[in-house]
Design a protein around this motif. Structure first.
Motif, mmCIF file in Angstrom:
data_model
loop_
_atom_site.group_PDB
_atom_site.id
_atom_site.type_symbol
_atom_site.label_atom_id
_atom_site.label_comp_id
_atom_site.label_asym_id
_atom_site.label_seq_id
_atom_site.Cartn_x
_atom_site.Cartn_y
_atom_site.Cartn_z
ATOM 1 N N LEU A 63 0.833 -1.200 0.000
ATOM 2 C CA LEU A 63 0.000 0.000 0.000
ATOM 3 C C LEU A 63 0.869 1.251 0.000
ATOM 4 O O LEU A 63 1.851 1.340 0.749
ATOM 5 N N VAL A 64 0.492 2.224 -0.816
ATOM 6 C CA VAL A 64 1.174 3.523 -0.823
ATOM 7 C C VAL A 64 0.307 4.598 -0.182
ATOM 8 O O VAL A 64 0.794 5.701 0.086
ATOM 9 N N ASN A 65 -0.962 4.306 0.058
ATOM 10 C CA ASN A 65 -1.879 5.239 0.719
ATOM 11 C C ASN A 65 -2.636 4.505 1.816
ATOM 12 O O ASN A 65 -2.812 3.279 1.761
ATOM 13 N N ASP A 66 -3.084 5.249 2.827
ATOM 14 C CA ASP A 66 -3.968 4.677 3.841
ATOM 15 C C ASP A 66 -5.328 4.375 3.207
ATOM 16 O O ASP A 66 -5.847 5.161 2.409
ATOM 17 N N VAL A 67 -5.897 3.236 3.584
ATOM 18 C CA VAL A 67 -7.199 2.826 3.050
ATOM 19 C C VAL A 67 -8.162 2.675 4.217
ATOM 20 O O VAL A 67 -7.869 1.966 5.187
ATOM 21 N N ALA A 68 -9.300 3.347 4.138
ATOM 22 C CA ALA A 68 -10.303 3.289 5.191
ATOM 23 C C ALA A 68 -11.100 1.992 5.087
ATOM 24 O O ALA A 68 -11.142 1.357 4.026
ATOM 25 N N PRO A 69 -11.733 1.571 6.185
ATOM 26 C CA PRO A 69 -12.556 0.362 6.124
ATOM 27 C C PRO A 69 -13.695 0.505 5.116
ATOM 28 O O PRO A 69 -14.262 1.595 4.959
#
Length: 313
Positions: A63-69
């Motif tokens: 992952l290169v970005n935060d991913v929300a639920p």
């Protein structure tokens, strides 16, 4: 005289113009450099700049970005990184992750696997099916002065004060060798080896360390058959946590797949002592009689109609 000088200068300029024109015409007729040579040089430079593929490295989806639920993963959220050691179960193609929806928040920099898209909290992914996570209230003394760390193993001790049901103060080992899952807000590793509460910078790490030092709860991984015993102990008296030595290698054996729940249950049942034994009280003493008074012999009361008699056997 002036006219002669003028004519001489004009002739000189004319001669220079003729020489210059001839030189320019000669240069313009030279053959242009062949494009094949230029293309060859460009290809050589391109080959020199392009890195040689390393066969010892393998692609891993990161992952290169935060991913929300519950937010689908897009192509902009992930990238392929070449790693020498591939984590077990990790995704190796972008198509395996694009469009999938995680059940929990995923942080940038973590590699993806199938467990990244499974339901369950961080805490539920820190224990095995035969374990239960149980929180125990602690203070500075029970928390070993704030020195407990996730991954430590502790023995749970119980102290009972003297009261009507317990004539002597007692203490005993209730449950041995429990793994510490978390201290306060700081949690340990999940079963996939990833940190449950990673610190992104020095400030977050300092905050986690401070919360661990002043924690009021400790999370323990308890074998399923010992949960009720520990629950009763938390309500019966005062608990103490005794840290076990790291030389026992219990955490290493746990990560290697060793399950000692049955052994822990057997040891706990074997080491559980009765309160009277811990109080080291002797057998009940006989009631003292007054000197000169003979002890009363037992008798049997016999009733015959209106007559009542006492007979000694």
């Amino acid at each position: 005289m002036n006219s002669r000088v003028t004519l001489g200068l004009a002739g000189l300029f004319l001669f220079g113009a003729i020489i210059t024109g001839y030189w320019g015409l000669t240069l313009s007729r030279q053959p242009a450099p062949e494009p094949v040579a230029q293309s060859t040089i460009g290809a050589a430079l391109a080959n020199a700049q392009s890195p040689v593929e390393d066969p010892t490295r393998h692609p891993v989806v990161v992952l290169v970005n935060d991913v929300a639920p519950f937010a689908p993963i897009t192509a902009a959220d992930i990238a392929l990184e070449q790693l020498r050691t591939v984590p077990a179960g990790s995704l190796t193609s972008l198509d395996q992750a694009i469009g999938r929806t995680p059940w929990r928040a995923l942080t940038a920099g973590s590699w993806l696997n199938d467990e990244s898209f499974e339901a369950g909290s961080k805490l539920s992914r820190m224990i095995r099916p035969d374990e239960r996570a149980l929180a125990v209230a602690v203070d500075e003394v029970v928390n070993i002065g704030g020195q407990l760390t996730p991954g430590d193993y502790v023995d749970v001790l119980l102290f009972l004060r003297m009261d009507t049901l317990n004539p002597q103060p007692t203490a005993q080992l209730v449950v041995p060798a429990l793994r510490v899952l978390g201290v306060g807000e700081q949690l340990g590793l999940t079963n996939d080896g990833q940190p449950s509460s990673p610190a992104r910078n020095a400030d977050e790490k300092l905050k986690l360390d401070q919360s661990r030092a002043t924690a009021r709860t400790v999370l323990l991984a308890v074998p399923e058959k010992l949960v009720s015993r520990l629950m009763l102990a938390t309500q019966a008296g005062v608990l103490r946590l005794a840290v076990r030595s790291a030389d026992e290698k219990r955490l290493a054996r746990y990560w290697a797949g060793d399950s000692n729940s049955a052994a822990s249950l057997a040891n706990a049942n074997r080491e559980l002592l009765q309160f009277s034994q811990l109080a080291m009280t002797g057998p009940a003493k006989p009631v003292a009689t007054s000197p000169g008074v003979a002890p009363r012999k037992p008798s049997v009361e016999i009733i015959r109609g209106n007559e009542i008699t006492q007979q000694t056997p």
